[in-house]
Scaffold this motif. Structure first.
Motif, mmCIF file in Angstrom:
data_model
loop_
_atom_site.group_PDB
_atom_site.id
_atom_site.type_symbol
_atom_site.label_atom_id
_atom_site.label_comp_id
_atom_site.label_asym_id
_atom_site.label_seq_id
_atom_site.Cartn_x
_atom_site.Cartn_y
_atom_site.Cartn_z
ATOM 1 N N TRP A 179 0.860 -1.198 0.052
ATOM 2 C CA TRP A 179 -0.064 0.212 0.099
ATOM 3 C C TRP A 179 0.984 1.393 -0.169
ATOM 4 C CZ3 TRP A 179 -1.113 4.415 2.712
ATOM 5 C CH2 TRP A 179 -2.264 5.033 2.322
ATOM 6 N N TYR A 219 -0.001 11.292 2.311
ATOM 7 C CA TYR A 219 -0.855 12.180 3.296
ATOM 8 C C TYR A 219 -0.275 13.450 3.429
ATOM 9 C CZ TYR A 219 -3.259 8.115 5.362
ATOM 10 O OH TYR A 219 -4.196 6.838 5.532
ATOM 11 N N THR A 265 -8.436 2.734 2.041
ATOM 12 C CA THR A 265 -8.296 2.885 3.496
ATOM 13 C C THR A 265 -9.471 3.692 3.857
ATOM 14 O OG1 THR A 265 -7.165 3.503 5.364
ATOM 15 C CG2 THR A 265 -6.708 4.644 3.420
ATOM 16 N N ILE A 287 -6.011 11.898 9.159
ATOM 17 C CA ILE A 287 -5.181 11.585 10.554
ATOM 18 C C ILE A 287 -4.944 12.790 11.399
ATOM 19 C CG2 ILE A 287 -3.256 10.310 11.412
ATOM 20 C CD1 ILE A 287 -3.435 8.423 8.823
ATOM 21 N N LYS A 294 -1.299 11.305 15.692
ATOM 22 C CA LYS A 294 -2.059 10.148 15.880
ATOM 23 C C LYS A 294 -1.494 8.872 14.958
ATOM 24 C CE LYS A 294 -5.729 8.031 16.834
ATOM 25 N NZ LYS A 294 -6.889 7.368 16.417
ATOM 26 N N GLY A 295 -1.195 7.773 15.388
ATOM 27 C CA GLY A 295 -0.759 6.701 14.444
ATOM 28 C C GLY A 295 0.861 7.197 14.145
ATOM 29 N N ILE A 296 1.285 6.157 13.234
ATOM 30 C CA ILE A 296 2.673 6.534 12.782
ATOM 31 C C ILE A 296 2.732 7.813 12.029
ATOM 32 C CG2 ILE A 296 4.558 5.462 11.418
ATOM 33 C CD1 ILE A 296 3.573 3.689 13.924
ATOM 34 N N CYS A 297 1.560 7.722 11.057
ATOM 35 C CA CYS A 297 1.766 9.093 10.031
ATOM 36 C C CYS A 297 1.753 10.261 11.109
ATOM 37 C CB CYS A 297 0.341 8.901 9.333
ATOM 38 S SG CYS A 297 0.575 7.799 7.991
ATOM 39 N N GLY A 298 0.700 10.277 11.967
ATOM 40 C CA GLY A 298 0.533 11.517 12.872
ATOM 41 C C GLY A 298 1.891 11.909 13.737
ATOM 42 N N TYR A 335 -0.664 3.484 16.822
ATOM 43 C CA TYR A 335 -0.613 2.978 15.482
ATOM 44 C C TYR A 335 -2.237 2.679 14.997
ATOM 45 C CZ TYR A 335 -0.489 -0.795 11.854
ATOM 46 O OH TYR A 335 -0.889 -1.424 10.541
ATOM 47 N N ILE A 336 -2.426 3.108 13.849
ATOM 48 C CA ILE A 336 -3.807 3.120 13.168
ATOM 49 C C ILE A 336 -3.748 1.886 12.209
ATOM 50 C CG2 ILE A 336 -5.452 4.138 11.798
ATOM 51 C CD1 ILE A 336 -4.022 6.911 12.746
ATOM 52 N N CYS A 341 -4.884 -0.295 9.238
ATOM 53 C CA CYS A 341 -5.625 0.036 7.946
ATOM 54 C C CYS A 341 -6.134 -1.487 7.298
ATOM 55 C CB CYS A 341 -5.028 0.725 7.005
ATOM 56 S SG CYS A 341 -4.673 2.519 7.311
ATOM 57 N N GLU A 354 5.768 -1.180 8.036
ATOM 58 C CA GLU A 354 5.373 0.422 7.799
ATOM 59 C C GLU A 354 6.792 1.273 7.732
ATOM 60 O OE1 GLU A 354 1.741 1.894 9.386
ATOM 61 O OE2 GLU A 354 1.880 3.716 8.307
ATOM 62 N N ASP A 362 3.716 7.135 2.797
ATOM 63 C CA ASP A 362 3.396 6.159 3.706
ATOM 64 C C ASP A 362 3.105 4.852 3.110
ATOM 65 O OD1 ASP A 362 2.420 4.510 5.703
ATOM 66 O OD2 ASP A 362 0.315 5.296 5.852
ATOM 67 N N ASP A 395 3.068 0.624 3.258
ATOM 68 C CA ASP A 395 2.659 -0.463 4.350
ATOM 69 C C ASP A 395 3.234 -1.819 3.586
ATOM 70 O OD1 ASP A 395 1.235 0.950 6.084
ATOM 71 O OD2 ASP A 395 -0.896 0.481 5.518
HETATM 72 N N1 SME Z 1 -0.753 2.894 9.656
HETATM 73 C C1 SME Z 1 -0.914 4.249 9.517
HETATM 74 C C2 SME Z 1 -2.149 4.662 9.227
HETATM 75 C C3 SME Z 1 -2.360 4.996 7.781
HETATM 76 S S1 SME Z 1 -2.755 3.022 6.925
HETATM 77 O O1 SME Z 1 -1.635 2.570 7.204
HETATM 78 C C4 SME Z 1 -2.917 3.401 5.286
HETATM 79 C C5 SME Z 1 -0.540 4.895 10.980
HETATM 80 O O2 SME Z 1 -0.398 4.315 11.938
HETATM 81 O O3 SME Z 1 -0.507 6.300 11.009
#
Ligand code: SME
Length: 137
Positions: free
Chosen positions: A27, A31, A50, A55, A59-63, A83-84, A86, A93, A109, A111
């Motif tokens: 994936w 973002y 997704t 986001i 929050k999450g890896i991206c945030g 971690y978020i 998807c 990731e 990003d 995956d």
């Molecule tokens: N895993 C990401 C969220 C985005 S999805 O992988 C598409 C995260 O923890 O920020």
């Protein structure tokens, strides 16, 4: 915060190219940070759709990358507290910030359904990809 259609199509092309040519890139998405609010917005993606189009920073890896301005390589997503998820198939990731004029304005990003998929070569390659994308932004 809506990008130019041409820009969005070019970024879509980058996602498609990476996702279809590198077997462990399951994936791929960009973002991008909102102009005025601390949120990331999915501009383009390749792979399974997704639900996480928006986001919040932090929050999450991206945030987390939105606030740290640093590459984040996750060898095992299940070992991460912030971690978020998807897809249940994702095992590792990588998130690389995208800089324009020294400012962190978004990120790529990736995956992978393979554990520990991402190396330093991937980081360097994706930094280069982001530099190319920054030139059209
Ligand atoms: N895993 C990401 C969220 C985005 S999805 O992988 C598409 C995260 O923890 O920020």
């Amino acid at each position: 915060n809506h990008p130019d259609l041409t820009v969005r199509l070019k970024m879509q092309g980058v996602c498609d190219l990476l996702q279809s040519n590198i077997d462990y890139y399951d994936w791929v998405g960009f973002y991008m940070a909102h102009d005025t609010e601390p949120t990331l917005h999915l501009w383009s993606q390749a792979g399974k759709p997704t639900d996480h189009d928006v986001i919040p920073f932090g929050k999450g890896i991206c945030g987390q990358v939105a606030v740290s301005n640093k590459n984040f390589v996750v060898d095992d997503v299940h070992a991460q507290d912030n971690y978020i998820a998807c897809s249940i198939h994702v095992k590792s990731e990588v998130v690389i910030p995208l800089f324009k004029n020294g400012k962190n304005i978004g990120q790529i990003d990736i995956d992978s359904n393979t554990a520990k998929a991402f190396s330093q070569e991937d980081e360097q390659f994706l930094e280069w990809i982001n530099e190319q994308v920054a030139m059209i932004l």
